[in-house]
Design an enzyme around this catalytic site. Structure first.
Site, PDB file in Angstrom:
ATOM      1  N   SER A  17       0.844  -1.193   0.000  1.00 47.51           N
ATOM      2  CA  SER A  17       0.000   0.000   0.000  1.00 47.51           C
ATOM      3  C   SER A  17       0.874   1.236   0.000  1.00 47.51           C
ATOM      4  CB  SER A  17      -0.894   0.022   1.246  1.00 47.51           C
ATOM      5  OG  SER A  17      -1.396   1.333   1.432  1.00 47.51           O
ATOM      6  N   HIS A  53      -1.441  -1.109  -4.079  1.00 53.85           N
ATOM      7  CA  HIS A  53      -2.699  -0.843  -3.376  1.00 53.85           C
ATOM      8  C   HIS A  53      -2.788   0.657  -3.085  1.00 53.85           C
ATOM      9  CE1 HIS A  53      -5.969  -2.241  -0.643  1.00 53.85           C
ATOM     10  NE2 HIS A  53      -5.540  -1.302   0.195  1.00 53.85           N
ATOM     11  N   ASP A  55      -4.893   3.430  -1.181  1.00 56.28           N
ATOM     12  CA  ASP A  55      -5.877   3.650  -0.118  1.00 56.28           C
ATOM     13  C   ASP A  55      -6.488   5.035  -0.256  1.00 56.28           C
ATOM     14  OD1 ASP A  55      -6.017   1.281   1.507  1.00 56.28           O
ATOM     15  OD2 ASP A  55      -3.919   1.655   2.012  1.00 56.28           O
ATOM     16  N   MET A  57      -9.167   7.718   0.897  1.00 59.23           N
ATOM     17  CA  MET A  57      -9.987   8.068   2.067  1.00 59.23           C
ATOM     18  C   MET A  57     -10.554   9.471   1.870  1.00 59.23           C
ATOM     19  SD  MET A  57      -7.588   6.595   5.115  1.00 59.23           S
ATOM     20  CE  MET A  57      -6.660   5.056   4.904  1.00 59.23           C
ATOM     21  N   HIS A  87      -8.587   0.894  -3.255  1.00 51.86           N
ATOM     22  CA  HIS A  87      -9.424   0.593  -2.081  1.00 51.86           C
ATOM     23  C   HIS A  87     -10.132   1.879  -1.684  1.00 51.86           C
ATOM     24  CE1 HIS A  87      -9.441  -0.721   2.457  1.00 51.86           C
ATOM     25  NE2 HIS A  87     -10.651  -0.573   1.968  1.00 51.86           N
ATOM     26  N   MET A  89     -12.256   3.938   0.536  1.00 60.80           N
ATOM     27  CA  MET A  89     -12.842   4.108   1.869  1.00 60.80           C
ATOM     28  C   MET A  89     -13.583   5.442   1.842  1.00 60.80           C
ATOM     29  SD  MET A  89      -9.566   2.620   3.877  1.00 60.80           S
ATOM     30  CE  MET A  89      -8.578   2.867   2.405  1.00 60.80           C
ATOM     31  N   MET A 160     -11.072  -6.556   6.350  1.00 62.10           N
ATOM     32  CA  MET A 160     -10.207  -5.580   7.032  1.00 62.10           C
ATOM     33  C   MET A 160      -9.754  -6.148   8.378  1.00 62.10           C
ATOM     34  SD  MET A 160      -9.858  -3.021   5.017  1.00 62.10           S
ATOM     35  CE  MET A 160      -8.895  -2.039   6.182  1.00 62.10           C
ATOM     36  N   PHE A 166      -5.931   4.573   8.900  1.00 64.05           N
ATOM     37  CA  PHE A 166      -4.511   4.889   9.057  1.00 64.05           C
ATOM     38  C   PHE A 166      -3.685   3.623   8.883  1.00 64.05           C
ATOM     39  CE2 PHE A 166      -7.041   7.845  11.478  1.00 64.05           C
ATOM     40  CZ  PHE A 166      -6.538   9.071  11.056  1.00 64.05           C
ATOM     41  N   GLY A 168      -0.222   1.438   9.968  1.00 65.19           N
ATOM     42  CA  GLY A 168       0.556   1.284  11.192  1.00 65.19           C
ATOM     43  C   GLY A 168      -0.239   0.868  12.417  1.00 65.19           C
ATOM     44  N   ASP A 195      -6.176  -6.766   4.919  1.00 65.74           N
ATOM     45  CA  ASP A 195      -5.558  -5.437   4.890  1.00 65.74           C
ATOM     46  C   ASP A 195      -5.557  -4.858   6.296  1.00 65.74           C
ATOM     47  OD1 ASP A 195      -4.761  -2.847   4.276  1.00 65.74           O
ATOM     48  OD2 ASP A 195      -6.494  -2.385   3.031  1.00 65.74           O
ATOM     49  N   GLY A 196      -4.344  -4.565   6.803  1.00 69.31           N
ATOM     50  CA  GLY A 196      -4.224  -3.882   8.084  1.00 69.31           C
ATOM     51  C   GLY A 196      -3.378  -4.637   9.077  1.00 69.31           C
ATOM     52  N   GLY A 197      -2.237  -4.061   9.430  1.00 65.81           N
ATOM     53  CA  GLY A 197      -1.398  -4.639  10.481  1.00 65.81           C
ATOM     54  C   GLY A 197      -0.685  -5.920  10.088  1.00 65.81           C
TER      55      GLY A 197
HETATM   56  C1  DX5 Z   1      -6.228   0.935   6.404  1.00 72.41           C
HETATM   57  C2  DX5 Z   1      -5.813   0.857   4.932  1.00 72.41           C
HETATM   58  C3  DX5 Z   1      -4.670  -0.066   4.809  1.00 72.41           C
HETATM   59  C4  DX5 Z   1      -3.449   0.457   5.497  1.00 72.41           C
HETATM   60  C5  DX5 Z   1      -2.566  -0.682   5.883  1.00 72.41           C
HETATM   61  O1  DX5 Z   1      -6.942   2.041   6.656  1.00 72.41           O
HETATM   62  O2  DX5 Z   1      -6.859   0.359   4.151  1.00 72.41           O
HETATM   63  O3  DX5 Z   1      -4.392  -0.427   3.454  1.00 72.41           O
HETATM   64  O4  DX5 Z   1      -2.749   1.363   4.730  1.00 72.41           O
HETATM   65  O5  DX5 Z   1      -1.473  -0.199   6.596  1.00 72.41           O
HETATM   66  P1  DX5 Z   1      -0.557  -1.164   7.477  1.00 72.41           P
HETATM   67  O6  DX5 Z   1      -0.139  -2.311   6.579  1.00 72.41           O
HETATM   68  O7  DX5 Z   1       0.565  -0.301   7.914  1.00 72.41           O
HETATM   69  O8  DX5 Z   1      -1.431  -1.623   8.594  1.00 72.41           O
HETATM   70 ZN    ZN Z   2      -6.341  -0.630   2.055  1.00 74.98          ZN
END
Ligand code: DX5
Ligand code: ZN
Length: 238
Positions: A17, A53, A55, A57, A87, A89, A160, A166, A168, A195-197
């Site tokens: 991403s 990817h 993101d 928002m 993606h 959001m 998710m 965000f 991280g 996706d995420g963490g």
């Molecule tokens: C979350 C996003 C993710 C995010 C993942 O809001 O959709 O794609 O950037 O970030 P990491 O991999 O750092 O959790």
């Molecule tokens: Zn994403």
């Protein structure tokens, strides 16, 4: 361009991403994860990204603002054969989906929470008619019920593993049970994304739950460029 959804072999694909990339050097950042030979039918370079990817928002569906279609257009121009995985959001995905496909997106994922159930099929079909593949994203508190009810309308389901907004954030292992439910139901040509963490430390859990497209922002772009091929290989479970 590669079509990730006609390959039933279910190789784990990796989608860095760009949210955690250095926005002042976006071209170099993307080049650092893309294979110079990208675009073939198979994974030709295990240390290179299969998808980029993006993101997106809107400051309303999630409390952050990130990037618009012009970022997508610039990346498409710079990387003609890259698979651009957008993606969304955002609160009202359909007009944004149209703008991103016009800007070169290969794929659009929108959130089940953003669209009334009776319109899910119509929005998904509209995105396919524009020539992109389509995914449905499911936030941690949301069940997979609507995804199962509209299974054939989508090419990908995005589970998710953080509340979006965000990069991280900490991985939420409780969502893995939803991935297992979907993995039992999806067709051989559909994929399950998480996706995420996600990092090499928890990738085994993610892949073993049936996920076959892995998104990672900070675990890839938060590290120096020289480490990224090794990290991408590790995110394939190698
Ligand atoms: C979350 C996003 C993710 C995010 C993942 O809001 O959709 O794609 O950037 O970030 P990491 O991999 O750092 O959790
Ligand atoms: Zn994403």
């Amino acid at each position: 361009m590669r079509n990730l959804f006609t390959n039933p072999r279910r190789l784990p694909l990796v989608a860095p991403s760009i949210l955690s990339a250095d926005f002042a050097h976006m071209g170099e950042e993307c080049a650092s994860v893309l294979s110079p030979v990208a675009g073939g039918e198979a994974v030709v370079d295990e240390g290179a990204a299969d998808l980029l990817h993006l993101d997106v928002m809107d400051g309303h569906f999630v409390p952050n603002l990130t990037m618009g279609p012009d970022m997508c257009r610039g990346l498409r121009r710079a990387f003609p054969s890259a698979f651009l995985d957008v993606h969304l959001m955002v609160t009202d995905p359909w007009p944004h989906a149209q703008a991103f496909v016009a800007a070169g997106a290969s794929h659009i994922t929108f959130h089940v929470e953003a669209v009334p159930e009776e319109r899910l099929g119509e929005v998904a079909a509209g995105i396919r008619e524009l020539g992109a593949s389509v995914g449905l994203a499911i936030n941690p508190p949301t069940t997979v019920d609507h995804a199962l009810d509209h299974l054939e309308a989508f090419d990908l389901f995005l589970v998710m593993s953080v509340n979006p907004g965000f990069s991280g954030q900490a991985f939420m292992p409780e969502v893995l049970k939803k991935t297992r439910v979907l993995a039992d139901e999806v067709l051989p040509t559909q994929r399950i994304q998480m996706d995420g963490g996600i990092s090499p430390a928890n990738i085994r859990l993610v892949l073993d739950a049936g996920c076959d497209v892995v998104v990672a922002a900070s675990a890839v772009f938060g590290r120096p460029a020289a480490e990224r091929p090794g990290l991408i290989r590790a995110l394939r479970g190698r």
